[in-house]
Design a protein around this motif. Sequence first.
Motif, PDB file in Angstrom:
ATOM      1  N   GLU A   3       2.661  13.080   4.749  1.00 35.65           N
ATOM      2  CA  GLU A   3       2.749  13.975   4.155  1.00 35.65           C
ATOM      3  C   GLU A   3       4.395  14.624   3.175  1.00 35.65           C
ATOM      4  OE1 GLU A   3       1.428  17.227   7.324  1.00 35.65           O
ATOM      5  OE2 GLU A   3      -0.619  16.057   6.896  1.00 35.65           O
ATOM      6  N   GLN A   4       5.369  14.552   3.709  1.00 40.62           N
ATOM      7  CA  GLN A   4       6.668  14.453   3.524  1.00 40.62           C
ATOM      8  C   GLN A   4       7.161  13.556   2.322  1.00 40.62           C
ATOM      9  OE1 GLN A   4       8.576  17.150   5.433  1.00 40.62           O
ATOM     10  NE2 GLN A   4       6.903  17.383   7.145  1.00 40.62           N
ATOM     11  N   TYR A   5       6.894  12.171   2.978  1.00 43.53           N
ATOM     12  CA  TYR A   5       7.240  10.774   2.851  1.00 43.53           C
ATOM     13  C   TYR A   5       6.759  10.114   1.792  1.00 43.53           C
ATOM     14  CZ  TYR A   5       9.985  12.839   6.086  1.00 43.53           C
ATOM     15  OH  TYR A   5      11.797  13.767   6.583  1.00 43.53           O
ATOM     16  N   ARG A   6       7.385   9.732   0.581  1.00 47.34           N
ATOM     17  CA  ARG A   6       6.756   8.095   0.437  1.00 47.34           C
ATOM     18  C   ARG A   6       6.020   7.327   0.922  1.00 47.34           C
ATOM     19  NH1 ARG A   6       2.476   7.306  -3.788  1.00 47.34           N
ATOM     20  NH2 ARG A   6       3.007   5.515  -4.615  1.00 47.34           N
ATOM     21  N   VAL A   7       5.216   6.953   1.398  1.00 50.33           N
ATOM     22  CA  VAL A   7       4.922   5.908   2.285  1.00 50.33           C
ATOM     23  C   VAL A   7       4.666   4.119   1.556  1.00 50.33           C
ATOM     24  CG1 VAL A   7       4.169   4.653   4.425  1.00 50.33           C
ATOM     25  CG2 VAL A   7       4.717   7.279   3.745  1.00 50.33           C
ATOM     26  N   TYR A   8       5.317   3.181   2.027  1.00 47.29           N
ATOM     27  CA  TYR A   8       5.349   2.076   1.569  1.00 47.29           C
ATOM     28  C   TYR A   8       4.834   0.670   2.648  1.00 47.29           C
ATOM     29  CZ  TYR A   8       7.607   3.771  -2.986  1.00 47.29           C
ATOM     30  OH  TYR A   8       7.572   4.447  -4.290  1.00 47.29           O
ATOM     31  N   ALA A   9       4.035   0.499   3.050  1.00 43.46           N
ATOM     32  CA  ALA A   9       3.470  -0.698   3.599  1.00 43.46           C
ATOM     33  C   ALA A   9       3.377  -1.430   2.851  1.00 43.46           C
ATOM     34  CB  ALA A   9       2.016  -0.226   4.307  1.00 43.46           C
ATOM     35  N   LEU A  10       4.265  -2.434   4.020  1.00 46.15           N
ATOM     36  CA  LEU A  10       4.303  -4.531   3.058  1.00 46.15           C
ATOM     37  C   LEU A  10       3.634  -5.123   3.701  1.00 46.15           C
ATOM     38  CD1 LEU A  10       7.705  -3.881   2.288  1.00 46.15           C
ATOM     39  CD2 LEU A  10       6.274  -2.791   1.217  1.00 46.15           C
ATOM     40  N   ASP A  11       2.794  -5.439   3.261  1.00 49.35           N
ATOM     41  CA  ASP A  11       2.436  -6.945   3.754  1.00 49.35           C
ATOM     42  C   ASP A  11       3.624  -8.345   3.992  1.00 49.35           C
ATOM     43  OD1 ASP A  11      -0.102  -5.980   5.015  1.00 49.35           O
ATOM     44  OD2 ASP A  11      -1.349  -6.858   2.950  1.00 49.35           O
ATOM     45  N   PHE A  12       3.491  -8.681   5.075  1.00 46.00           N
ATOM     46  CA  PHE A  12       4.529  -9.659   5.236  1.00 46.00           C
ATOM     47  C   PHE A  12       4.495 -10.922   4.600  1.00 46.00           C
ATOM     48  CE2 PHE A  12       7.756 -12.398   7.453  1.00 46.00           C
ATOM     49  CZ  PHE A  12       8.998 -11.887   6.507  1.00 46.00           C
ATOM     50  N   ILE A  56       0.881  -1.629   0.030  1.00 45.82           N
ATOM     51  CA  ILE A  56      -0.280   0.261  -0.549  1.00 45.82           C
ATOM     52  C   ILE A  56       1.136   1.256  -0.252  1.00 45.82           C
ATOM     53  CG2 ILE A  56      -1.988   0.643   1.238  1.00 45.82           C
ATOM     54  CD1 ILE A  56      -2.205  -1.797   2.737  1.00 45.82           C
ATOM     55  N   ALA A  57       0.687   1.947  -1.339  1.00 45.27           N
ATOM     56  CA  ALA A  57       1.495   3.345  -1.402  1.00 45.27           C
ATOM     57  C   ALA A  57       0.871   4.898  -0.415  1.00 45.27           C
ATOM     58  CB  ALA A  57       2.715   3.500  -2.268  1.00 45.27           C
ATOM     59  N   ALA A  58       1.600   5.454  -0.120  1.00 47.11           N
ATOM     60  CA  ALA A  58       0.353   6.868   0.254  1.00 47.11           C
ATOM     61  C   ALA A  58       1.772   7.586   0.327  1.00 47.11           C
ATOM     62  CB  ALA A  58      -0.567   7.005   1.009  1.00 47.11           C
ATOM     63  N   GLY A  59       1.462   8.738  -0.055  1.00 43.62           N
ATOM     64  CA  GLY A  59       2.073   9.966  -0.301  1.00 43.62           C
ATOM     65  C   GLY A  59       2.929  10.861  -1.517  1.00 43.62           C
ATOM     66  N   PRO A  60       3.459  11.158  -1.636  1.00 45.08           N
ATOM     67  CA  PRO A  60       3.970  12.627  -2.993  1.00 45.08           C
ATOM     68  C   PRO A  60       5.024  11.236  -3.507  1.00 45.08           C
ATOM     69  CG  PRO A  60       5.068  13.720  -0.790  1.00 45.08           C
ATOM     70  CD  PRO A  60       3.428  12.491  -0.067  1.00 45.08           C
ATOM     71  N   LYS A  61       4.843  10.789  -4.240  1.00 42.47           N
ATOM     72  CA  LYS A  61       5.675  10.554  -5.280  1.00 42.47           C
ATOM     73  C   LYS A  61       6.789  10.754  -5.915  1.00 42.47           C
ATOM     74  CE  LYS A  61       2.256   7.804  -8.335  1.00 42.47           C
ATOM     75  NZ  LYS A  61       1.153   7.533  -9.945  1.00 42.47           N
TER      76      LYS A  61
END
Length: 288
Positions: free
Chosen positions: A77-86, A45-50
């Motif tokens: 808000e300031q980071y491109r966040v990648y939430a990983l499902d292990f 799941i990815a969120a934040g500015p590319k």
Amino acid sequence: MQKTIYRKKEGESLFKEAYDRTLQEWDVPYGSSYVNTRFGRTHVIAAGPKGAEPLVLLHGFGFSSTMWKDNIKDLSEQYRVYALDFVGDINRSVATKQIESKADCANWFSDVLDELHLHKANVMGMSYGGFLALVFAILLPNRVDKLITICPGASLQKQKKQFFLRSLHAGIFPSAQNIDRFIRYMSADASKIDSTIRYQFIVAMQNCIPRIKVFASYLTDDELQKIEAPTLLLIGNHEVQYNPNAAIERAGRFIPKLDAHLIKDAGHGVTLEQPQVVDQHVLQFLQK
């Protein structure tokens, strides 16, 4: 071939409905996709500015990436966040080969970063994810920029026998009452934990079994000394798996570049109980 995580066939639809229900409550735009690894398809799941500085999130055991619901707005808000499902845990990833060692964990993470076209990233993990984050920093020092480990599973101190037995009891006898009792045991104040996340965890434990062979474990002095990345350690002052002060003291002796904080009014579920406090510490640390 990896065994399914579902106890019964109907459990798949029940769990995925609960997962999607939590994800729908994320209050930021996000993208959902899969990347291929040698251990199976990993849900991201990815969120934040590319194009922004990357921050990779690793969830707790038995939870999933949706657990970052109360943190994602601040972090993205300031980071491109990648939430990983292990892969192998209770989530939307699909494992085809079992992860059986710390080296396998590192290979999986390296595969994910390659697929996301990330040479290096900030890495943040909670509980079991905190253990994984430490392992990645030890085995893949060139791929971890800054490290954030939150109430890491075991890792810094051996877990108390009571914590292990209560975890085992909730897994073997997953009634809603037993699971809710386990949530209250792990928390300083369970009423602070988001109801949708609690519901997903109960549905997950009742309908799924994690297929993980690498459990959070005690890391040696030599392993901790290999961590090159600047490290932020956050532990709740009511942590139940081990003595939080002893964990911070040991981390201070062996992790070279450490910034550690005891979070007030929080148990093992620090990010769920005190999300705003956690976010403040994390952002200040990343922006140094």
